[in-house]
Write an enzyme that holds these catalytic residues in place. Structure first.
Site, mmCIF file in Angstrom:
data_model
loop_
_atom_site.group_PDB
_atom_site.id
_atom_site.type_symbol
_atom_site.label_atom_id
_atom_site.label_comp_id
_atom_site.label_asym_id
_atom_site.label_seq_id
_atom_site.Cartn_x
_atom_site.Cartn_y
_atom_site.Cartn_z
ATOM 1 N N ARG A 1 11.095 -1.165 12.028
ATOM 2 C CA ARG A 1 9.799 -0.942 12.677
ATOM 3 C C ARG A 1 9.643 -1.895 13.850
ATOM 4 O O ARG A 1 9.879 -3.084 13.733
ATOM 5 C CB ARG A 1 8.663 -1.166 11.671
ATOM 6 C CG ARG A 1 8.352 0.055 10.839
ATOM 7 C CD ARG A 1 7.258 -0.226 9.856
ATOM 8 N NE ARG A 1 5.997 -0.660 10.464
ATOM 9 C CZ ARG A 1 4.825 -0.571 9.847
ATOM 10 N NH1 ARG A 1 4.743 -0.065 8.640
ATOM 11 N NH2 ARG A 1 3.738 -0.993 10.446
ATOM 12 N N ARG B 1 -9.780 0.971 8.798
ATOM 13 C CA ARG B 1 -9.417 -0.407 9.136
ATOM 14 C C ARG B 1 -10.546 -1.117 9.860
ATOM 15 O O ARG B 1 -10.399 -2.301 10.192
ATOM 16 C CB ARG B 1 -8.177 -0.396 10.039
ATOM 17 C CG ARG B 1 -6.847 -0.638 9.313
ATOM 18 C CD ARG B 1 -5.763 -0.517 10.365
ATOM 19 N NE ARG B 1 -4.533 -1.183 10.112
ATOM 20 C CZ ARG B 1 -3.441 -0.586 9.617
ATOM 21 N NH1 ARG B 1 -3.476 0.653 9.220
ATOM 22 N NH2 ARG B 1 -2.317 -1.257 9.526
ATOM 23 N N ARG C 1 11.787 -7.014 4.852
ATOM 24 C CA ARG C 1 11.877 -5.561 5.031
ATOM 25 C C ARG C 1 12.662 -5.237 6.305
ATOM 26 O O ARG C 1 13.520 -4.358 6.311
ATOM 27 C CB ARG C 1 10.441 -4.996 5.120
ATOM 28 C CG ARG C 1 10.328 -3.530 5.421
ATOM 29 C CD ARG C 1 8.927 -3.035 5.132
ATOM 30 N NE ARG C 1 8.015 -3.188 6.264
ATOM 31 C CZ ARG C 1 6.703 -2.942 6.217
ATOM 32 N NH1 ARG C 1 6.144 -2.557 5.101
ATOM 33 N NH2 ARG C 1 5.942 -3.086 7.268
ATOM 34 N N ARG D 1 -1.007 -8.402 13.790
ATOM 35 C CA ARG D 1 -1.433 -7.483 12.718
ATOM 36 C C ARG D 1 -2.242 -8.218 11.660
ATOM 37 O O ARG D 1 -3.225 -7.687 11.140
ATOM 38 C CB ARG D 1 -0.198 -6.808 12.089
ATOM 39 C CG ARG D 1 0.397 -5.729 12.988
ATOM 40 C CD ARG D 1 1.846 -5.452 12.656
ATOM 41 N NE ARG D 1 2.033 -4.793 11.371
ATOM 42 C CZ ARG D 1 3.196 -4.767 10.715
ATOM 43 N NH1 ARG D 1 4.261 -5.376 11.223
ATOM 44 N NH2 ARG D 1 3.288 -4.135 9.576
ATOM 45 N N LYS E 1 0.824 -1.218 0.000
ATOM 46 C CA LYS E 1 0.000 0.000 0.000
ATOM 47 C C LYS E 1 0.854 1.263 0.000
ATOM 48 O O LYS E 1 0.611 2.178 -0.780
ATOM 49 C CB LYS E 1 -0.934 0.040 1.230
ATOM 50 C CG LYS E 1 -1.893 -1.128 1.334
ATOM 51 C CD LYS E 1 -2.880 -0.954 2.483
ATOM 52 C CE LYS E 1 -2.250 -0.943 3.866
ATOM 53 N NZ LYS E 1 -1.645 -2.229 4.286
#
Ligand code: AMP
Length: 198
Positions: free
Chosen positions: A138, A87, A126, A149, A13
């Site tokens: 992160r 969300r 990542r 998540r 996204k």
């Protein structure tokens, strides 16, 4: 034109939103970025959300709706890209109300469809890439938070697929293609043209 990019963590996204910002002058509204900013600048709200975010759970609807309300009021000539918002169903209803209040509407919702195993590989990759490059990783890009998540996505966010389908706004895009291929599919969904030459 106002659009939503919908999809689980790691679906691409943010990458696609940045491309739309560059090529179409749209404004990206990422509630995740806004919350991380609040966290790192140590605001009261940042302190409230820090733990929830680290776990990978969703922060309350009121907080994110408040963040979006402020940004919408500022307006955007090229339109907004909602990235990571809404969300939940209450957030989706709130967005419709906020847009109507500003005399605007939602044009399209792009669902980036990605296989769950690919998501896990992408996110773990990542985090490893960032660590190797000496960049900050992160806090929620770890196996435990990622599980939370993903569960939050399937339980709380995926009902939005049906919600927007019923409103005739949904376009499904194969998020497993190359970045360019996904860009092209999104362009076709938005205006029937390809961005291959731009
Ligand atoms: P993201 O960068 O979009 O993956 O968001 C990172 C984290 O911020 C999420 O795991 C949630 O804890 C929180 N967050 C971001 N957007 C929302 C939202 N619309 N509703 C609730 N929590 C959110």
């Amino acid at each position: 034109m106002n659009i939503i990019l919908l999809g689980p963590p790691g679906a691409g996204k943010g990458t696609q939103a940045r491309h739309l910002v560059e090529t179409r002058g749209m404004v990206q509204l990422s509630t995740g970025d806004m919350l991380r900013e609040a966290k790192s600048s140590g605001t009261e709200m940042g302190k409230v959300v820090a733990d929830v975010m680290a776990r990978g759970a969703l922060v309350t609807d009121d907080i994110v709706i408040g963040l979006i309300r402020e940004k919408l009021a500022a307006g955007a000539e090229g339109g907004f890209i909602f990235d990571g918002f809404p969300r939940t169903l209450p957030q989706a209803d709130a967005l419709a109300e906020l847009l109507a209040y500003e005399g605007q509407s939602l044009d399209r919702v792009i669902e980036l469809q990605v296989d769950e195993n690919v998501l896990i590989d992408r996110i773990v990759g990542r985090a490893q890439e960032a660590a190797a490059a000496g960049q900050p990783v992160r806090e929620d890009d770890n196996a435990e938070s990622l599980k939370t998540r993903l569960i939050a996505y399937y339980k709380q966010t995926s009902p939005l697929v049906g919600y927007y389908y019923a409103k005739g706004k949904l376009t499904r895009v194969d998020g497993l293609g190359s970045i360019d291929a996904v860009q092209d599919e999104i362009a076709i969904a938005l205006d029937g043209s390809s961005t291959a030459n731009t």
